[in-house]
Every structure is written in structure tokens, then in C-alpha cells.
Write an enzyme that holds these catalytic residues in place. Structure first.
Site, PDB file in Angstrom:
ATOM      1  N   GLY A  92     -11.330  39.194 -25.110  1.00  0.00           N
ATOM      2  CA  GLY A  92     -11.384  39.185 -26.569  1.00  0.00           C
ATOM      3  C   GLY A  92     -10.185  39.795 -27.264  1.00  0.00           C
ATOM      4  O   GLY A  92     -10.169  39.910 -28.491  1.00  0.00           O
ATOM      5  N   THR A  93      -9.161  40.165 -26.507  1.00  0.00           N
ATOM      6  CA  THR A  93      -7.996  40.831 -27.099  1.00  0.00           C
ATOM      7  C   THR A  93      -7.336  39.996 -28.189  1.00  0.00           C
ATOM      8  O   THR A  93      -7.043  40.487 -29.284  1.00  0.00           O
ATOM      9  CB  THR A  93      -6.956  41.158 -26.008  1.00  0.00           C
ATOM     10  OG1 THR A  93      -7.580  41.913 -24.980  1.00  0.00           O
ATOM     11  CG2 THR A  93      -5.799  41.944 -26.572  1.00  0.00           C
ATOM     12  N   GLY A  94      -7.071  38.718 -27.894  1.00  0.00           N
ATOM     13  CA  GLY A  94      -6.372  37.875 -28.863  1.00  0.00           C
ATOM     14  C   GLY A  94      -7.177  37.627 -30.114  1.00  0.00           C
ATOM     15  O   GLY A  94      -6.645  37.669 -31.233  1.00  0.00           O
ATOM     16  N   CYS A  95      -8.485  37.363 -29.952  1.00  0.00           N
ATOM     17  CA  CYS A  95      -9.356  37.153 -31.113  1.00  0.00           C
ATOM     18  C   CYS A  95      -9.386  38.404 -31.982  1.00  0.00           C
ATOM     19  O   CYS A  95      -9.329  38.333 -33.212  1.00  0.00           O
ATOM     20  CB  CYS A  95     -10.780  36.837 -30.650  1.00  0.00           C
ATOM     21  SG  CYS A  95     -10.930  35.429 -29.542  1.00  0.00           S
ATOM     22  N   THR A 146     -10.483  43.426 -20.804  1.00  0.00           N
ATOM     23  CA  THR A 146      -9.683  43.085 -21.986  1.00  0.00           C
ATOM     24  C   THR A 146     -10.119  41.772 -22.619  1.00  0.00           C
ATOM     25  O   THR A 146      -9.368  41.167 -23.386  1.00  0.00           O
ATOM     26  CB  THR A 146      -8.199  42.995 -21.613  1.00  0.00           C
ATOM     27  OG1 THR A 146      -8.043  42.020 -20.548  1.00  0.00           O
ATOM     28  CG2 THR A 146      -7.665  44.336 -21.130  1.00  0.00           C
TER      29      THR A 146
END
Length: 276
Positions: free
Chosen positions: A216-219, A214
Site C-alpha cells: 500500500g505504499t504507493g497508494c 510495505t
């Protein structure tokens, strides 16, 4: 300062990311630009830092000078123009304040992802910069997208269940963003996010996948929101569309290296290929 030229017919909406580089390609500028391409907008970038980063963590980070960040921003905005701006890693108070000033003078919605730590727990924001995020950056944000760790870091509010997400949003909104999207991915159960402007409220739910990849989820989520805003969607509609995109990307996340792999920004294209 010259005004951006008239945009020829057929030019896609333009979105600017102001963030750090992830040499492993899973998060940061690289994830932002992949997301923007997948969602049909033209992505542009202002690099704030270079990291040595892979699936195991961040081995080093080097901040760019404020003048380099300001020059990149002005170069893009003054010539090409933007329909939305997204911020990510801003590691120092000086950078936060400079970017906040730039965004404040730009007539476009801004999505602020107040990145505090990496997926692996590596700090990406100096503690001395927290007050600048609160007092300078959040007030110019159209949407702020903190996860629960970042909420605690910025506001002192600890969320242990869905019941606390509304209180977290109120604490974030007190610093001045138009909307707060509280990401509940660190809670157990469904992946639940809560969006509010202090009046309207929207709960967004998605299944939790048994997939550790997971990175890079926030970006990706913040870039997807900015992309949809650039297309002219309202904040709630943009967040709904972005949540759908990132949910698919998480479901398709893949192993890379020896640690945590990235979400798959190509998932809509590979799904079509596989169906065809």
C-alpha cells in the site's frame, strides 16, 4: 449539472479517490481512505474495480462498468465538490479515458498514481491501456507518481541508479503532467524520490527500514499528496509532508496474514498513545 453547495464552516477539505478495492485493506480504496482520515480530510470514493486480494497477492479482479464509474464521480463532485482528486487502479483503456475526461472537467488538482502492478507482481493495468494513460490521463495530472517499474512501462526508460531519475522525470513530463514524482524505492540505499516540474527540482530522502511489510505504499503516498494539496499546500510542500507521513507508515508496517503486510496508517495516533 448543479454547482456544489456552499461549504459550512468546520467542514474538512474533501478528497476523492478513484481506484480499485483491496479486500485485504492494505492498498487501494481502503488505504486511500485511511490515509485521508489520518491527515484530517474527508475522503470520498469512486470504485473502479473489485479485487480478491490478501497478503499473498491478487486472486481475482473485476472491473466496474464505465457508466458506474462515471455515475459515482458525478454524484460526488456535483453535490459535495472536491478540493483534490487521486487516481489509482484503472485497469482498461475505456476506464482511463473516462476518468481522464472527468478529471479534465473538474477544477481541482489531480494526483495520478499510474498503477501497473501490485506489490506482489500481479498486473493491474492492461497493456492496451498504456497509451491511454500516456495521452489522456497524464496530461490532466497535477502530479504523477510512478515508481521505477511504472516509469519503464510507460516511457521505456530504465533507471538503475539515482543518476537516471532525472531522465525518467523528463520522460514522464513529456506526456504533460504538471509535476513528476519519481519514486526510487526499488533502488538500494536510502529511499530516494525525485520531484520536478521541469524547472524546480527537489530530492527527498528517507532511511530504508528493514521491514518487508510495505503493502500500500504507493497508494498511501499519492493519497497523502492529494490530502495536503486539498489543504492548500503547494506541490513541493505537499510532497514533503506526504513523504514524512508515508515514511512513518512504512516504519510501523506490520505482519498480516502469511505474506506481505501493510504500512500502518495509524502510526501517528499509536505513537501519541504510546508516548502518553
Amino acid at each position: 449539472m448543479s454547482a456544489p453547495p456552499d461549504v459550512p464552516q468546520g467542514t474538512p477539505p474533501r478528497v476523492l479517490t478513484v481506484a480499485g478495492s483491496d479486500s485485504g485493506g492494505g492498498a487501494g480504496i481502503q488505504a486511500d481512505l485511511k490515509t485521508m482520515l489520518a491527515l484530517g480530510v474527508h475522503g470520498m470514493s469512486v470504485l473502479t474495480a473489485v479485487t480478491a486480494q490478501n497478503s499473498l497477492g491478487v486472486q481475482g479482479a473485476w472491473e466496474l462498468p464505465v457508466e458506474a464509474v462515471r455515475a459515482q464521480y458525478r454524484s460526488v463532485v456535483d453535490d459535495i465538490g472536491v478540493q483534490a482528486v487521486k487516481t489509482g487502479m484503472l485497469s482498461s483503456a475505456e476506464l482511463v479515458e473516462a476518468v481522464a475526461e472527468l478529471i479534465g472537467g473538474t477544477d481541482a488538482p489531480a494526483v495520478v498514481d499510474p498503477v501497473g502492478v501490485s506489490k506482489h507482481g500481479d498486473p493491474l493495468l492492461a497493456s492496451s491501456a498504456l497509451d491511454s494513460v500516456r495521452t489522456k490521463l497524464l496530461p490532466v495530472a497535477t502530479v504523477a507518481t510512478p515508481n521505477l517499474d511504472e516509469v519503464a512501462q510507460l516511457t521505456g526508460v530504465t533507471v538503475e541508479s539515482e543518476d537516471g531519475m532525472r531522465r525518467a522525470a523528463e520522460a514522464v513530463l513529456s506526456y504533460g503532467p504538471g509535476w513528476a514524482l519519481i519514486k526510487g524505492g526499488h533502488l538500494s540505499g536510502d529511499a530516494v524520490d525525485f520531484l520536478t516540474d521541469g524547472s524546480d527540482e527537489l530530492w527527498l530522502r528517507a532511511p530504508r527500514f528493514d521491514n518487508r511489510h510495505t503493502h500500500g505504499t504507493g497508494c498511501t503516498l499519492a493519497s497523502a499528496i492529494a490530502s495536503e494539496l486539498a489543504k492548500g499546500l503547494s506541490v513541493p510542500d505537499a510532497v514533503v509532508a506526504a513523504k514524512e507521513y508515508v515514511t512513518g507508515a512504512i516504519a510501523a508496517g506490520f505482519a498480516l496474514g502469511a505474506g506481505i503486510g501493510p504500512v500502518d496508517h495509524r502510526w501517528r495516533f499509536t505513537s501519541v498513545t504510546e508516548r502518553g
